[in-house]
Design an enzyme around this catalytic site. Structure first.
Site, mmCIF file in Angstrom:
data_model
loop_
_atom_site.group_PDB
_atom_site.id
_atom_site.type_symbol
_atom_site.label_atom_id
_atom_site.label_comp_id
_atom_site.label_asym_id
_atom_site.label_seq_id
_atom_site.Cartn_x
_atom_site.Cartn_y
_atom_site.Cartn_z
ATOM 1 N N ASP A 126 0.830 -1.210 0.000
ATOM 2 C CA ASP A 126 0.000 0.000 0.000
ATOM 3 C C ASP A 126 0.862 1.258 0.000
ATOM 4 O O ASP A 126 0.539 2.246 -0.663
ATOM 5 C CB ASP A 126 -0.919 0.000 1.226
ATOM 6 C CG ASP A 126 -2.032 -1.017 1.084
ATOM 7 O OD1 ASP A 126 -2.411 -1.322 -0.062
ATOM 8 O OD2 ASP A 126 -2.519 -1.516 2.115
ATOM 9 N N GLY A 127 1.963 1.201 0.733
ATOM 10 C CA GLY A 127 2.879 2.353 0.763
ATOM 11 C C GLY A 127 3.391 2.640 -0.645
ATOM 12 O O GLY A 127 3.474 3.806 -1.063
ATOM 13 N N ASN A 139 -4.592 8.869 1.192
ATOM 14 C CA ASN A 139 -4.821 8.314 2.540
ATOM 15 C C ASN A 139 -5.254 9.399 3.526
ATOM 16 O O ASN A 139 -6.346 9.354 4.040
ATOM 17 C CB ASN A 139 -3.536 7.684 3.080
ATOM 18 C CG ASN A 139 -3.572 6.164 3.059
ATOM 19 O OD1 ASN A 139 -4.527 5.575 2.582
ATOM 20 N ND2 ASN A 139 -2.532 5.546 3.579
ATOM 21 N N SER A 172 -5.648 3.662 13.595
ATOM 22 C CA SER A 172 -4.840 3.582 14.826
ATOM 23 C C SER A 172 -5.245 4.645 15.830
ATOM 24 O O SER A 172 -4.901 4.556 17.005
ATOM 25 C CB SER A 172 -3.363 3.779 14.506
ATOM 26 O OG SER A 172 -2.954 2.911 13.513
ATOM 27 N N ALA A 179 -4.160 12.520 20.689
ATOM 28 C CA ALA A 179 -3.909 12.862 22.093
ATOM 29 C C ALA A 179 -4.307 14.299 22.440
ATOM 30 O O ALA A 179 -3.452 15.137 22.762
ATOM 31 C CB ALA A 179 -2.437 12.622 22.436
HETATM 32 P P1 NAP Z 1 4.925 2.715 6.910
HETATM 33 O O1 NAP Z 1 5.061 3.456 8.175
HETATM 34 O O2 NAP Z 1 6.104 1.979 6.380
HETATM 35 O O3 NAP Z 1 3.755 1.633 7.030
HETATM 36 C C1 NAP Z 1 2.511 1.861 7.537
HETATM 37 C C2 NAP Z 1 1.643 0.603 7.330
HETATM 38 O O4 NAP Z 1 0.358 1.050 6.919
HETATM 39 C C3 NAP Z 1 2.145 -0.344 6.240
HETATM 40 O O5 NAP Z 1 1.953 -1.663 6.669
HETATM 41 C C4 NAP Z 1 1.261 -0.006 5.055
HETATM 42 O O6 NAP Z 1 1.068 -1.087 4.180
HETATM 43 C C5 NAP Z 1 -0.032 0.307 5.761
HETATM 44 N N1 NAP Z 1 -0.979 1.141 5.009
HETATM 45 C C6 NAP Z 1 -0.756 2.196 4.198
HETATM 46 N N2 NAP Z 1 -1.923 2.684 3.748
HETATM 47 C C7 NAP Z 1 -2.894 1.924 4.296
HETATM 48 C C8 NAP Z 1 -4.301 1.927 4.222
HETATM 49 N N3 NAP Z 1 -4.965 2.835 3.517
HETATM 50 N N4 NAP Z 1 -4.986 0.977 4.918
HETATM 51 C C9 NAP Z 1 -4.344 0.058 5.650
HETATM 52 N N5 NAP Z 1 -3.018 0.000 5.772
HETATM 53 C C10 NAP Z 1 -2.298 0.931 5.104
HETATM 54 O O7 NAP Z 1 4.434 3.736 5.787
HETATM 55 P P2 NAP Z 1 3.859 3.482 4.338
HETATM 56 O O8 NAP Z 1 3.852 2.021 4.007
HETATM 57 O O9 NAP Z 1 4.560 4.385 3.426
HETATM 58 O O10 NAP Z 1 2.342 3.962 4.537
HETATM 59 C C11 NAP Z 1 2.042 5.293 4.851
HETATM 60 C C12 NAP Z 1 0.815 5.289 5.678
HETATM 61 O O11 NAP Z 1 1.112 4.760 6.953
HETATM 62 C C13 NAP Z 1 0.249 6.654 5.986
HETATM 63 O O12 NAP Z 1 -0.494 7.178 4.903
HETATM 64 C C14 NAP Z 1 -0.606 6.346 7.205
HETATM 65 O O13 NAP Z 1 -1.921 5.950 6.853
HETATM 66 C C15 NAP Z 1 0.089 5.149 7.828
HETATM 67 N N6 NAP Z 1 0.625 5.525 9.121
HETATM 68 C C16 NAP Z 1 0.114 4.919 10.206
HETATM 69 C C17 NAP Z 1 0.507 5.282 11.473
HETATM 70 C C18 NAP Z 1 -0.113 4.599 12.629
HETATM 71 O O14 NAP Z 1 -0.954 3.726 12.407
HETATM 72 N N7 NAP Z 1 0.229 4.972 13.852
HETATM 73 C C19 NAP Z 1 1.478 6.277 11.659
HETATM 74 C C20 NAP Z 1 1.993 6.898 10.521
HETATM 75 C C21 NAP Z 1 1.546 6.507 9.252
HETATM 76 P P3 NAP Z 1 2.253 -1.713 3.276
HETATM 77 O O15 NAP Z 1 3.106 -2.499 4.235
HETATM 78 O O16 NAP Z 1 1.515 -2.563 2.335
HETATM 79 O O17 NAP Z 1 2.975 -0.573 2.645
#
Ligand code: NAP
Length: 270
Positions: A54-55, A127, A172, A191
């Site tokens: 997804d990233g 996103n 989250s 928070a």
């Molecule tokens: P990352 O920090 O390496 O991974 C974040 C995880 O979120 C990865 O497992 C990614 O999937 C998954 N992901 C991304 N978009 C998603 C969606 N729409 N629904 C479900 N899971 C999703 O960063 P990244 O892979 O570049 O993804 C960026 C995204 O991470 C941001 O847009 C944000 O949504 C999310 N994020 C989450 C948090 C948190 O939950 N605390 C904090 C910061 C960012 P893949 O492994 O397939 O890439």
């Protein structure tokens, strides 16, 4: 007269990775053998294929400019369950077949949000946008829904997510998961401080396509928030205001039959 394939120019977007590079040659051969032209620049393509999770899909859409005249396709590595990836390295030919048979193709349309910073259109997000304090001090923002002063927020920050982003960062932070057929966007708190001076709703809220969310960031101290558009963070100086609304543009992807959004949510989380 034979019917021309619906779309024929395909571009592969991926990070440089040994495993992907090995698989890529095979995918390109399969595409060429199915009468597709593999192009070397995204701007020449009408199908843009992201290889990775997804990233990677978020990066593909962002780096190629949220193209409206293209179909985006997410290919997951192996059989991982991904929100944006209907296909994997094993069923790539199914994608080509679907694209060649227009009558069989199902296209998903994923809502985007438009973000302006200090009154200047800055980015779309697939996103979410997050606005966060970069330091140990809290960030203070006045939150408006259109012209209504809704609340004053003090805390770590806010996440404003699209429906497909609702399973990412938004989830989250205890936000709800939204069906992407609903044209809306969701605001969740990071928070928040709640006391006699600062009071926020405490729960996430969802705004319709007609509404604009307007954040006015208190100046003098913490006006240098970290602003993230999907998976890219931008330290922008002197941020006074951030406005978010639903875009009239969408991201179009090819959908496999029997693989609804809720099928994927179930496979991913349950
Ligand atoms: P990352 O920090 O390496 O991974 C974040 C995880 O979120 C990865 O497992 C990614 O999937 C998954 N992901 C991304 N978009 C998603 C969606 N729409 N629904 C479900 N899971 C999703 O960063 P990244 O892979 O570049 O993804 C960026 C995204 O991470 C941001 O847009 C944000 O949504 C999310 N994020 C989450 C948090 C948190 O939950 N605390 C904090 C910061 C960012 P893949 O492994 O397939 O890439």
């Amino acid at each position: 007269m034979t019917k021309q394939p619906y779309r024929k120019h395909i571009f592969f977007y991926h990070k440089q990775d040994e495993t992907i590079n090995e698989q890529l040659e095979r995918l390109k051969d399969v595409a060429v053998n199915n009468d597709f032209t593999v192009v070397d620049e995204a701007k020449k393509a009408n199908i843009i294929v992201s290889i990775g999770g997804d990233g990677a899909f978020l990066q593909t859409v962002r780096k190629t400019g949220f193209r409206q005249d293209c179909l985006y396709v997410g290919i997951a590595l192996q059989h991982e369950i991904e929100l944006y990836c209907d296909f994997n390295l094993e069923n790539f030919s199914e994608l080509l077949y679907a694209v060649q048979h227009e009558e069989e193709i199902e296209v998903r349309r994923f809502p985007l949000i438009d973000v302006s910073i200090n009154g200047v259109a800055s980015s779309k997000c697939l996103n979410e946008i997050s606005v966060r304090s970069p330091i140990v001090k809290t960030i203070v923002m006045d939150i408006y829904i259109d012209d209504l002063h809704f609340e004053t927020f003090r805390g770590d920050g806010l996440v404003v997510a699209t429906p497909t982003g609702s399973t990412g960062y938004n989830k989250s932070t205890m936000g709800a998961i939204i069906d992407p057929k609903l044209p809306c966007f969701q605001v969740t708190e990071l928070a928040s401080l709640n006391n006699n001076k600062y009071r926020t709703l405490g729960s996430s809220f969802i705004l319709s396509s007609e509404k604009k969310l307007h954040l006015e960031i208190e100046q003098g101290g913490n006006d240098f928030p970290v602003i993230s558009f999907d998976n890219e963070a931008f330290p922008i100086r002197n941020v006074k205001e951030v406005t978010v609304g639903l875009s009239n543009q969408v991201v179009k992807t090819v959908k496999l039959k029997n693989n609804t959004y809720w099928d994927r949510v179930k496979r991913m989380f349950l």
